[in-house]
Design a protein around this motif. Sequence first.
Motif, PDB file in Angstrom:
ATOM      1  N   SER A 168       0.849  -1.200   0.000  1.00 25.04           N
ATOM      2  CA  SER A 168       0.000   0.000   0.000  1.00 25.04           C
ATOM      3  C   SER A 168       0.881   1.245   0.000  1.00 25.04           C
ATOM      4  O   SER A 168       2.067   1.193   0.357  1.00 25.04           O
ATOM      5  N   ASP A 169       0.289   2.359  -0.375  1.00 18.90           N
ATOM      6  CA  ASP A 169       1.030   3.620  -0.362  1.00 18.90           C
ATOM      7  C   ASP A 169       1.467   3.976   1.059  1.00 18.90           C
ATOM      8  O   ASP A 169       2.534   4.545   1.256  1.00 18.90           O
ATOM      9  N   VAL A 170       0.648   3.631   2.054  1.00 16.16           N
ATOM     10  CA  VAL A 170       1.004   3.893   3.454  1.00 16.16           C
ATOM     11  C   VAL A 170       2.244   3.090   3.835  1.00 16.16           C
ATOM     12  O   VAL A 170       3.204   3.627   4.401  1.00 16.16           O
ATOM     13  N   SER A 171       2.238   1.796   3.501  1.00 15.40           N
ATOM     14  CA  SER A 171       3.376   0.929   3.802  1.00 15.40           C
ATOM     15  C   SER A 171       4.633   1.397   3.062  1.00 15.40           C
ATOM     16  O   SER A 171       5.722   1.453   3.639  1.00 15.40           O
ATOM     17  N   LEU A 172       4.470   1.731   1.799  1.00 12.68           N
ATOM     18  CA  LEU A 172       5.613   2.228   1.024  1.00 12.68           C
ATOM     19  C   LEU A 172       6.136   3.532   1.611  1.00 12.68           C
ATOM     20  O   LEU A 172       7.351   3.747   1.685  1.00 12.68           O
ATOM     21  N   GLY A 173       5.217   4.391   2.024  1.00  7.62           N
ATOM     22  CA  GLY A 173       5.625   5.663   2.617  1.00  7.62           C
ATOM     23  C   GLY A 173       6.483   5.467   3.854  1.00  7.62           C
ATOM     24  O   GLY A 173       7.464   6.180   4.066  1.00  7.62           O
ATOM     25  N   GLU A 174       6.138   4.471   4.673  1.00  6.78           N
ATOM     26  CA  GLU A 174       6.937   4.177   5.863  1.00  6.78           C
ATOM     27  C   GLU A 174       8.334   3.717   5.473  1.00  6.78           C
ATOM     28  O   GLU A 174       9.317   4.071   6.126  1.00  6.78           O
ATOM     29  N   LYS A 175       8.424   2.943   4.403  1.00  3.35           N
ATOM     30  CA  LYS A 175       9.722   2.416   3.966  1.00  3.35           C
ATOM     31  C   LYS A 175      10.607   3.482   3.331  1.00  3.35           C
ATOM     32  O   LYS A 175      11.824   3.429   3.452  1.00  3.35           O
ATOM     33  N   VAL A 176       9.993   4.425   2.617  1.00  2.00           N
ATOM     34  CA  VAL A 176      10.796   5.419   1.885  1.00  2.00           C
ATOM     35  C   VAL A 176      10.724   6.809   2.515  1.00  2.00           C
ATOM     36  O   VAL A 176      11.249   7.764   1.962  1.00  2.00           O
TER      37      VAL A 176
END
Length: 175
Positions: A39-47
Amino acid sequence: MQSGKLHWLEAARGRSGQHELDDTDLRLMRALVADGRASDVSLGEKVHLSSTAVARRRKILEEAGYITSYAANLNLRSLGYGTLVMVSIELMSQAEKVLQDFETAVLGSPSMRFCAFVTGDTDFLMILNVQSLEDYDTIYRKELSVLPHVRRIRSSFVLREVASRHIAPVVLQGP
């Protein structure tokens, strides 16, 4: 900023031209290669971006052609196709018509996973996933041996897969 290249924000604003990748784009693409369904939320946490910024960057990367598709990785062994075969094919000649005939015919081969025109002692390299030696024998007889203009077919069975990546890590390392 280099002429002819655009910063990601300019691309987001709809200006035409090639999108210049930055470290955040590379981190985002690495995360998507690892999990294209994140998800964009999960990706946002990673990047380290907001989900809105991730969605905007992902769209820019897709529109610029850096991301071309998303796919599921299937467990071929569980589907019964646990044997990997690398096939080298040498043609009678490398005349344009011969190459075109072969390439057109090989596209009709339902067992072909990958095929490339290569340099060296062979002309084409194919990769097949097969169920067994008997399955390969059938494929050899019904698909490979009927390909046009073939002089020689050499097959190598993979005994053990050491590594298989979707993309080499160096591609997304950046400068």
